[in-house]
Design a protein around this motif. Sequence first.
Motif: not given
Length: 99
Positions: A39-51, A56-62, A68-74
């Motif tokens: 499990v990643t730390k929050l700051d690492t998770f944010v860095a990955i999302a930004n990179a 965050a929704d897009a990465l956590l969709i599963d 719901v917004t993650g699916v809609t955005n994708e």
Amino acid sequence: MVSESKQQEKQKNLTQEELAALVNLSTTHVSVIERGLKVTKLDTFVAIANALDVSADALLIDVVTHSVTGVTNELSDMIGKLPKDEQKRILNAVRALVD
């Protein structure tokens, strides 16, 4: 986040090594996160999302049941990349499914 991170990497044409460099982690560490072994730390998770330039929704969709917004955005992002005639065809198909 496991499958979504890999999928977003592919869409951005990033290798695991390139992503690791962008977020100042080792390739091994990124691999462990992507495989769900750690499990990643929050700051690492944010860095990955930004990179990856995704929410965050897009990465956590599963894993998040109320993302719901993650699916809609994708869907919006994917459809937005298509030619206008293809966009209209997909919109008509979705309307037929919903109505």
